[in-house]
Design an enzyme around this catalytic site. Structure first.
Site, short mmCIF file in Angstrom:
data_model
loop_
_atom_site.label_atom_id
_atom_site.label_comp_id
_atom_site.label_asym_id
_atom_site.label_seq_id
_atom_site.Cartn_x
_atom_site.Cartn_y
_atom_site.Cartn_z
N ILE E 206 -39.44 53.11 -5.59
CA ILE E 206 -38.15 52.56 -6.03
C ILE E 206 -38.35 51.88 -7.37
O ILE E 206 -39.32 51.16 -7.56
CB ILE E 206 -37.64 51.53 -5.00
CG1 ILE E 206 -37.37 52.23 -3.66
CG2 ILE E 206 -36.39 50.82 -5.51
CD1 ILE E 206 -37.27 51.28 -2.48
N LYS E 207 -37.40 52.15 -8.28
CA LYS E 207 -37.46 51.48 -9.56
C LYS E 207 -36.19 50.65 -9.74
O LYS E 207 -35.08 51.18 -9.66
CB LYS E 207 -37.54 52.51 -10.69
CG LYS E 207 -37.46 51.88 -12.07
CD LYS E 207 -37.24 52.94 -13.14
CE LYS E 207 -37.15 52.32 -14.52
NZ LYS E 207 -35.96 51.49 -14.69
N VAL E 208 -36.37 49.35 -9.95
CA VAL E 208 -35.23 48.49 -10.25
C VAL E 208 -35.54 47.64 -11.48
O VAL E 208 -36.69 47.58 -11.92
CB VAL E 208 -34.88 47.55 -9.06
CG1 VAL E 208 -34.27 48.33 -7.91
CG2 VAL E 208 -36.10 46.77 -8.60
#
Lengths: 309, 309, 309, 309, 309
Positions: E206-208
């Protein structure tokens, strides 16, 4: 069945098609009294969808029976019969092996409140045409309508599938809707454009209405005037439409529209013939007449295309 | 099972269909007390979707049980049972091998705020009909509604798939929506048009409502008056609808609508019989009555179609 | 595993299903402390999508871990665990072979500004359920919302595919949106209608909220009053919902909604039991309590359904 | 056919492509008088769709014949011929084995009242390109139009399928529509962006218009000025577009637009050559001239790219 | 390649994945100077789509060449390279066998006038990722935008297909659009929700963006305050995001946004490390610097994650 030189010549224009499709085109071109001449008359019966049963068949109640029409094709010696799914299913024993058929794939109807030309429903699949032994699929496009691009994409897929199965593609190209004026629907520049786009879409046989000498598009008008493209007689205009149809490399048949007098229908056919058109597609003018009258009219039309009338 | 001459005659109208589909039509035509006569009574139970469970079944709570209805078909000696997916699944042991079934493929419901006739949900697939051993699929179209063309394209694909699997297609053709007036929904020109379009879409069995003598469409009205098409009695109008249904080459059954008095239902059936219609499709008028009353009414209807009442 | 008479009786209502689907229903019915009784408690954890992680799990931070929930199902002896794709993937080693699972296929979320009930995203495919060894798919419909018909068509395809693979279908049927009033979302006529439509759509297990005695629809209200359908106690209303669910031929479980007091939850369960409902689906009321409290509450609920509390 | 060092060098930039696609790129690069030089001239004839037959071909009526154009490619020694489905089908015997062809997959037309750049119809499938023996598919995108994302998704699927079959992909990248000003359609920042996006979408050959020195986007303008990117001469701007096309790792050809004077066309070609562009795609400027004039102009252009004029 | 204990531990969280997907996750985790530590730095280059070539690469013109970037990944010893289709195709010989790659499947661009966050075009297929030898697909979702549900359904299908082929799924989860305030895009409750939904959608990585201490949602705010969830330092907020990502069972990397000072980038990395995050995804801050500066910055970041800086 030995093909005539003229039919071989026409078939040679379809150089990308597989033998199946060529055979089906040959069947249509070799059928009936005009068989082998390169001319053709097609009987289309899709008025039931368009205007309902009573408006279509009460004038000649025999026409309520789906077997009446293909039998008329047989008896009049025409080239092919075109109809929607249910009509074709209900007369399968009349058509099978007797006459080439064209399954009409889409239809509008007069109960719809979508604006005229806005769209049609696609009411059959190519596999239906296969199981019904048809020689071709038929599809209506409305160039200039807001549904135009969607219709082009529908016929793209249907036609690709039809060609793969060895069927031919007939496109009814009827400009209407969008920003087109009512007069523009029959304008010669628009009809020629409509025929050209049907050709570009890969049609083997193109059906358009007979054009008037009106010019609709401003840019096009300049070209017609500057280049002095002859459009004053109906034969001139037919000739121009043939030119726009890959310089005559595609079969083009013309329709007459609503039922009208015999003289007018015959006169139209002479202009089609003289302008180098391939023939007539004639619906209401045949099936809305009593059978004997229809046979007589069709006999005259055949003779016109044979050069005998 | 030896087919009667009348059933063979009817089957001969379905000349394009494969043996599987013909067999399923024959099953419906040979079932029950009207088996072999060419007449039929069908029990449809799709009110649960349309009006909810209490409005459908509280009048006769036995009807909450999905097994009640096909058992009624068996006991009354009717021809077929039509219902949506869940109802059909829940009574599979009652129907299997006992009675022909029609899987109702689409339904509207009264919780929807889309305008009446705007659309329906397609709630089953053809493969469901196959695994449930159905003889036919059933589909509702709303001619004149704005969803009409989309519905025609849905039934095109469902029907093509059904025919490939040897199933028959039953079309409920209910004009509504669009620019149609409320009175126009039952107008004889509109009902005839609706039946004709169902036939063109490839239906084997057509279901329409009984028409009034109202004429909705201006152009059509002229034709009816000019050609003096008889529409004054209910039997006349049934006869005209049969004519519009490929001159009687397609099976047409008529519905009665909301629950009403026994006399009225019987009178309708006599008119259907006298006009040459194929029978009745009768839902609320049977399952909303207590079982004994329903059996008595259905017995009378059977006798009407047998020519005994 | 030898099935009890009660479970065999319930399975016999699913007469159209293949052995695979029946086996998966049996797995759910035979699991845990209520195994074999025909009653069930299901733990659903899809709050993360609906309200986000902190609002879902901060009350009991152990719940951030996807393995916490299926372990609670094991330890409390419940029947099945329902969760969205990612939650199910992340706890595959806890569930595999230990407890039946229901892959929740669609979800809304509170960041969406589409009106409540307008739609949900379908976030998993049936093939995901297969590779994750699930026993069933779970799907939410919003009867009365403008997305209703589209949702019915989504579950039609998912459910057909699931049944083909031998999975069961669980439908969460939550009326909302469209022209429904806020009070109407829990009205007993609407909840019964919602349960009935889930049954018609082919659900094996139906989940609805506990209904109030409000009557929303005018036409329905007349019927409830005229037929004197008992709806005054919660058990009455549960009984009516069961009747609307094919007269009890479909499994129906009821949900309690937001976290609330133990007494209230237990009282609800007694009414479900007394009305003939199949059990509870209980999410926030279990996982938002500390584990020991949750286990104690679940123990009480199990005893209620065992008739011991 | 032995590839030249220059062609091998260009092919080495297409390191992810399968041998089939590389072979088709090689065919285009090795064809005609510029074969082996890394430069190319392509003849596109899709004006019939865009402006209709008379506006396209009345200036040089030989062009009504679909066989005229590929023969011109042969006689002038160009690299490839691009046309829509029907044109390509009707000249299959001219192209097959003689010259590489690019099937133009989508087209707009001037009868449409959708705003310019709003959309195009996709009028052919990749399987059509295969059966017609084409070396590549051609597709137009309108960066900045409201149809942009949909077009990107169309070419994604077409291009993936083409590459799988060993065909090359040519993207016509024409910024227009949306919030773009008329002047912005040719702005150098926008043309460079359009070329870059075509490269990102996986094009092997990119076609853009020759850019002006206008800068459209405020943020981009700052960068061009701050980094002093040279854009004052046409050759500078071509060089920048090549840079934006993966630093010259993609083939880029430039179009001239409407028919204009010979000097202007030749001057453009010199700038393309001097800026490191790969060549010209030249439609109306060749087929709307009489054949001899067109051959003379094309001869001059060939010499420009050979460095002899 | 022998996996470290830490990598084995991380892989054990992906218990539902097939060996192919686990192997691809292992490749990313074992690559480069952070290989084996459970930490990672990813270089994404999709700015060309987003802002055009000059705004992306004029600051460091070497970046116009698609081979520059994966070479930077090799030379800096990073874990993986992410880029859109064309970039990946054009550097296939640099990546193949040297570094793990992530094919970026969708992109927005600044020429679009659809509101920010309204949508993206999906510009590649999973089969493209397969033929290009990628280890994972990358996909951007915009939680809270009006396109959110459609995007969730797109990644559902892409991810299911990717997992079937043994690829991993990386989700860029960027809240924006809909009713979200500008400040809310980085609010810690929203970023945690976005990370949680990416996990629920089945993301492996996941990239945030790094969150601020703003709380956007009223209901959520109450919970954060009542439960005293620590969010005052950046490390606290990273820790909370990890908790929201299945209690750390999913790999989460954080992005820094626009190019900024070295100190700021390094400080961010320390907070990510201290909060238990898995690493950085760093685009413009690396490729818009001269190569030597970028290598120096990346070296420092590597050391931060190694605990040496």
């Amino acid at each position: 069945m030995k093909l005539t030189r003229r039919v071989k010549e026409i078939l040679s224009n379809y150089e990308s098609d597989n033998p199946g499709t060529k055979a089906n085109l040959a069947r249509i071109l070799m059928e009936g009294r005009l068989g082998g001449t390169g001319k053709m008359i097609i009987l289309p019966v899709d008025q039931g969808f368009e205007h309902g049963p009573a408006r279509s068949f009460a004038a000649n109640p025999a026409g309520y029976d789906p077997k009446y029409h293909p039998q008329l094709v047989v008896d009049a010696g025409l080239n092919a019969y075109a109809a929607p799914l249910g009509m074709m299913e209900a007369a399968a024993d009349v058509t099978a092996g007797q006459i080439p058929t064209i399954l009409k794939m889409n239809s509008a109807n007069s109960l719809s409140r979508t604006k005229e030309g806005a769209d049609q429903a696609v009411t059959a699949n190519v596999r239906d045409a296969i199981r019904l032994g048809c020689s071709a699929i038929g599809f209506t496009i409305y160039p200039s309508s807001d549904a135009m691009y969607e219709q082009y994409e529908e016929i793209r897929d249907l036609s690709e599938e039809a060609k793969e199965y060895g069927l031919a593609t007939v496109i009814w190209s009827y400009p209407r809707g969008g920003s087109l004026s009512k007069e523009g629907e029959l304008a010669v520049d628009i009809i020629a454009y409509a025929a050209h786009m049907a050709a570009l879409l890969g049609a083997h046989i193109i059906k358009v209405k007979l054009p008037t000498d009106h010019l609709e598009n401003g840019e096009a008008k300049k070209v017609y005037q500057q280049k002095e493209i002859p459009i004053s007689t109906l034969a001139d205009r037919v000739r121009h439409v043939m030119e726009a149809s890959f310089n005559g490399r595609r079969i083009v048949v013309f329709s007459g529209g609503a039922a009208k007098g015999v003289d007018s229908v015959v006169e139209d056919a002479r202009a089609i013939r003289d302008g180098g058109g391939n023939g007539s597609i004639i619906g209401r003018n045949s099936f809305q007449r009593p059978r004997e009258d229809a046979l007589q009219l069709l006999d005259t039309l055949v003779k016109v295309y044979q050069g005998k009338a």
